[in-house]
Design a protein around this motif. Sequence first.
Motif, PDB file in Angstrom:
ATOM      1  N   GLN A 334       0.728  -1.077  -0.146  1.00  0.00           N
ATOM      2  CA  GLN A 334       0.134   0.087   0.010  1.00  0.00           C
ATOM      3  C   GLN A 334       0.884   1.173  -0.137  1.00  0.00           C
ATOM      4  OE1 GLN A 334      -3.486  -0.384   2.418  1.00  0.00           O
ATOM      5  NE2 GLN A 334      -2.409  -2.086   3.330  1.00  0.00           N
ATOM      6  N   VAL A 343      -3.148  -5.311  -4.056  1.00  0.00           N
ATOM      7  CA  VAL A 343      -3.381  -5.171  -2.329  1.00  0.00           C
ATOM      8  C   VAL A 343      -4.252  -6.377  -2.341  1.00  0.00           C
ATOM      9  CG1 VAL A 343      -4.512  -3.694  -0.979  1.00  0.00           C
ATOM     10  CG2 VAL A 343      -3.036  -2.641  -2.801  1.00  0.00           C
ATOM     11  N   ARG A 404      -8.089  -0.540   1.639  1.00  0.00           N
ATOM     12  CA  ARG A 404      -6.647   0.228   1.682  1.00  0.00           C
ATOM     13  C   ARG A 404      -6.937   1.018   2.966  1.00  0.00           C
ATOM     14  NH1 ARG A 404      -3.361   1.104  -2.584  1.00  0.00           N
ATOM     15  NH2 ARG A 404      -3.833   0.026  -4.628  1.00  0.00           N
TER      16      ARG A 404
END
Length: 887
Positions: A334, A343, A404
């Motif tokens: 990230q 991710v 995220r």
Amino acid sequence: MTAFYTPPTVIRAMYGALERWGVTGGNILEPSMGVGVFFGCRPEQFDTNLTGLYGVELDRISARIAKQLYQSAHIYACGYEKTALPDSFFDCAVGNVPFGSFGVHDTRYDREHWLIHDYFFGKTIDKVRVGGIIAFITSSGTLDKASGNVRRYIAQRCELIGAVRLPSDTFRQSAGTEVTSDILFLQKRERMADRDEAWLHVGKTGDGVPINQYFAEHPEMVLGDMVMESGPFGPRSVCRPRPGQDLGAALRAALGGLDARLPAALPLEQAEQEIEVLPADPDVRNYSFTEVDGRLYFRENSVMRAVKLDGANTRRVRELIALRSQTRRLMQVQLDGCGDAAVQLEQDRLNRLYDNFVRRYGRINSRGNAGVFRDDSGYFLLCALEVFDDEGNFKCKSDMFTKRTIQARRPATEVGTASEALAVSISERACVDLPYMAQLLRTEDQDGIVRALQGAIFRDPSRVREGIPESGWVTADEYLSGNVREKLHTAQKAAEADAAYAVNVSALEQVQPAPVEAGDIEVHLGATWIPVDVVKDFMVELLEPSWNAAAVMEVIYVSYTGQWNITNKAKGAAANVKANETYGTERINGFHILEASLNMRTVKVYDTKYDAVSCREIRVLNKNETILAQQKQDAMKQAFRDWLFKDPARRERLVKLYNEKFNCLRGRAYDGSHISFHGMSPEIVLREHQRNAVARILYGGNTLLAHVVGAGKTYTMAAAAMEAKRLGLCSKSLVVVPNHLTEQWGAEWLQLYPGANILVATKVDFETANRKKFCGRIATGDYDAVIIGHSQLEKIPLSAERQAAMLQRQIDEITTQLGLMDRDTPRFTVKQMERTRKGLETRLERLNDDSRKDAVVTFEELGIDRLFIDEAHSFKNRAKRCAISYR
């Protein structure tokens, strides 16, 4: 720092004594390799077991030479404080220790506050085994200094075999210097003992010269005549050489009277040691588990020790290591700004590892897992992967498994107004970038953007680049601030060639500061903007030194250190009534008073008296002489104020210089009227000064909100943080407040922005274990802002790379300044610069010390890209190099 190459005669005598005492091999430590390596004069018996020789040398070239001379020896090319040598290992330590008036950073010994030569003694005592012998050459200050704290520390752990005082010319031929030094022979005790021995105290010779009581009782160990001589800081004791003395013979005779015996060492299980302890792998974080060749180790500082666990717990720790590695890998992906697919792939791996672990061993926060993995620096990061309710029951996985939580810094891609485009351009490009702003606004009409921002931006002629029509644009608050006098001259010249710059001239004329006249300028003696030649003129006119004295006297100012110095003061004061009576006293002349005044020091006069209790001379303030000297100092300061603007030519010169230097600047003014605050409660309207302060934070970088109590600084900071995230200028703000105000800040934040997603630390979060978990939550959660306490921020470490870069820049600046100095530069100036550089190097070592900080995640890994500090005066003496908004 001072460390002298030792003459061969001294080396042979030292090793000869050690040979008689049974030190002919084994493990020998040389913390300062100038003693024996480079001269080839170590007795042959010591060359038969060089695999047991451990040498430390700061100079890399010297260390490489030593390694070539003795290739089977262990040579460390670094400072002694950076070596990771085992304790109670060496049979003997021999060295010519460096000495100087500065400390060395070593976490283990920092509490002692030792100078470097004392540090060498303290650390070496721990390195030699019981019965081991230390033979060190050191300055006479070790035994003769008034404070006996270091000697008492040594005496508690070592027995003094004996000492020899060397004459001051011992190092003249080998090192080109004269210094009084001693050779100390110590033997480590089996256990600590607190005894009042003679060598702990300072006595006097028959002539009244201060000297260690050991030498007073053993004058045969002093290979010279003790006398008092004038030194740079007053009288000092010196061991003068005796004419015609053979130093080698005298030294051997003195050492012949000493006796000691090195006891036999117990055999070491070397093979077992190699298995149980390994040198630390720099890729393994401190205080962390790792696996090497199928075996578990735990890193602690410079070594990794083998960990013995049963089969089930060994497997448990291995899976936790894998889970920890995957968590950090996901964080790094990230941070690197990888795409959603990358991710998602790492999140899937983390989910599989976590689910498999929970099936076998339960939740990470369970007592069983804490029992085996709690000491690992990454344990509390793993704990933050689990979310619990108020009753302590598992609620869900953290956001890291699906979202995220750490955003790579990405600029905004689209805005709605020219004002918003300007804000993003300033923050992302550090300039008014018209093509970029047009891209944000999805338009090609750059002239339309300029018209929309008329009065808010100006084209600076000094920044216009030929052939680039959109270059040179800056904001109004930037252009109409700074050195506006210089900018006006530039704009006037530009307007003569291009009428478009007439608007610049008009705007700059309105912000020119009014000239300051001499009557409004307050100047004190020592003001650094006053030219050196003016200060010398004042000195000559006031104190009236003779013409030949004035010709050799100089007034020197070193801008980097801010120090003034007057040379040849004694010559100027000779037979000078003005210097010794009118503006001076019998005890301190006017030139010394002037130098002290230039350096902003209040003069004080001391008497030297003999203290029968401590058997040493002490300084006592003479109140009457001090009052008289300070009266002379006040008269001198008043004379300077009366003299400075008395001469018309000098007055005109200084007034012009003052206006050019100080009365040409205009501070930036920020206008926040154009900012829209999306998501703010409609019941609350920010006042004008608050909106302008938000603009200052968004556009100006580092900001200090020096508003009075009740001005609404809390709302200002909250609005700035939320607006910065809305505009894409940051993704997660950290707000640091006094510990007892965290919950209050959280409540007020939600009043202003009811829909904000914030994380607030409570009192419980400040406990040691919970504090580490909380840091993990910051890194793994997706928040608009995080509010923590002052003490918690101090426990979050910066990365070693950033800490090193911050101080290395300052060290490089000083090194550059030193390189520009020529041979005529006064020695005191060079010494000041060297002292400052050494202090910065020590600070660099201290900043890299992570013993006080929680080794969970570094500050960079938290995903924080904007920092606010409430009550910033608590941090006012701490260096800051990041974009911070202060209150």
